[in-house]
Structures are given as structure tokens and as C-alpha cells.
Write an enzyme that holds these catalytic residues in place. Structure first.
Site: not given
Length: 261
Positions: A66, A229, A232
Site C-alpha cells: 500500500s 488512518d 499510511h
């Protein structure tokens, strides 16, 4: 078996089970705290960056998880790959085309599949790999994860690409993860990063330790470096990460030119 020895073994077993139970609860708590406010698909930034510059576009390939995909960036231009393309284009004075095969949630074993998705005729001039965080959270054996990374680097090098690997970030920077799980994650991520560095170099890649290069920034300035979040990177986090990777990409490209000369 002597009674004293049996008592010690029973006590050790109970402690192990208790530790596992605590860590399992903490892992569940971390997943609850982090959630998935960003979804599971990063923004699409695949295009030619700085198209008005002269010359044929340099081909940049980005593989991994990611972070490589750029999850957390709110605009395509802030995705890690886009940041790298703009930096390379400005340095080389030529356009750079981004091709991203990184996938949110990917582990090192998925790198082979990501490479398989490319068209047979595709050739990258440079490739960047960032992977490892999911290997740690899924408790993939370090040797297996490093071996999968090494195999991917070899495939890319055999195709003529200059390769840069950003090793596993320091999971100790993740404040939503409670202690002692966070400390264990930090230790495991460092062990994996060390193995990744050795494997990548064996296969012919240049290596950037993301823990050393940007880890302190995420620990000291989490509100700005992390996205919503708190897991990330934010736009600034990706910018700092790109800044750390760019010199090694340029060096890898230059090394490739000297090798072919």
C-alpha cells in the site's frame, strides 16, 4: 519428571498462552483503531509526468504494498510514484511515465504476480519496490519474504531495469498499535529490513533503509506525516519518502548506463 521441573514448564506454558492472548487482543484493538477509512484502492497516478519536457519518457515501475501504491494520498500528484516521477523528470530533464503494479495488502510473495501482470513487451528503465509491512503482520518467515524479494529483483535486473528497494518501514512508529505489540512489530520489521537489504543487494539492487531515512520523522511528527488512518503516509509522508528514494534511483540509473557503456 521432577515436580519442580513440571511446575516450571506448566508456568512457562501458562505465560506463553497469556502472552498470546494479550497480543491477540492488542492486534484486534489496533485493527479497530486503524480501520479502513481510506478504503483498499489507491489513487491512479499512472501517466506521463512532466510531458512537456523533451525526449522519450523514462519508464518507472513501482511494485509492492500500500505504501508503494500510495494509499493515503488525497491527490494523484501526491502518490509516491507520482512524487518519484516528478523528481526524476526535474533531475533528468525528460518526461517520466509511471506504471504501478503495487497492490494494497500485498506481501513479498505477491511480487511475482505483480510482475506477471505486465505485458511481455514492457521494459522498465527503473523499478522501485517497497514491501514488508504485511509480511510482518502476517508473520511470514523472514527468510521466505527475503527470498521472494530477491527473486523479484533478479527478474527486474535481468530485464535491464535499475532497481531500488525501500526496506520495511519501522512499525514501531504506529501509535494506534498498543504496547507491547508495537515493540514486537518494531523488532520484527527491523529484522525483516535487514534481511531485505542483504537479499536486494545480492540480486543487484540499491537499497534505502526507510527506517533510517524517514522513520524518525514519522515518530516525531505523526500528525503531519501520517494520513487520517494514522497508518499510511500523508502527502508530506510520501514526499519525504520520495526524497529519500530519489538519489538512489538516479544513482542506479547512472550505474546502469556505465555498465552498458
Amino acid at each position: 519428571m521432577p515436580a519442580a521441573v513440571a511446575a516450571v514448564l506448566l508456568s512457562a506454558t501458562a505465560a506463553t498462552l497469556l502472552t498470546r492472548s494479550v497480543l491477540a487482543r492488542q492486534a484486534a484493538l489496533a485493527r479497530l483503531r486503524i480501520g479502513k477509512p481510506l478504503g483498499e484502492i489507491a489513487l491512479d497516478a499512472d501517466r506521463v509526468w512532466r510531458p512537456k519536457l523533451s525526449g522519450a519518457p523514462l519508464e518507472l515501475l513501482v511494485l509492492g504494498d500500500s505504501i508503494a501504491a500510495g494509499l493515503g494520498a488525497q491527490r494523484p500528484k501526491d502518490v509516491l510514484g507520482a512524487r518519484l516521477c516528478k523528481g526524476l523528470a526535474d533531475f533528468l530533464h525528460r518526461p517520466v511515465r509511471l506504471r504501478t503494479v503495487a497492490v494494497v495488502g500485498a506481501e513479498s510473495k505477491d511480487l511475482a504476480t505483480q510482475l506477471d501482470r505486465l505485458a511481455p513487451e514492457y521494459r522498465a528503465d527503473a523499478a522501485v519496490i517497497i514491501v514488508g509491512g504485511n509480511d510482518v503482520t502476517h508473520r511470514t518467515p523472514v527468510s521466505a519474504a527475503a527470498s521472494d524479494l530477491e527473486a523479484a529483483v533478479r527478474r527486474l535486473r535481468e530485464s535491464g531495469a535499475a532497481v531500488v528497494v525501500g526496506t520495511c518501514p519501522d512499525l514501531g512508529a504506529l501509535r494506534p498499535v498498543p504496547q507491547p505489540l508495537r515493540a514486537l512489530g518494531a523488532q520484527a520489521s527491523r529484522q525483516l529490513a535487514h534481511a531485505q537489504a542483504a537479499a536486494a543487494r545480492r540480486a543487484g539492487a540499491r537499497v534505502v533503509s526507510l527506517r533510517r531515512a524517514v522513520g524518525a520523522m514519522f515518530i516525531e511528527n505523526p500528525d503531519d506525516m501520517f494520513s487520517v488512518d494514522r497508518f499510511h503516509p500523508s502527502a508530506l509522508g510520501y514526499r519525504r519518502t520520495a526524497d529519500a528514494l530519489l538519489p538512489e534511483i538516479v544513482a542506479a540509473l547512472a550505474q546502469g548506463v556505465r555498465t552498458r557503456a
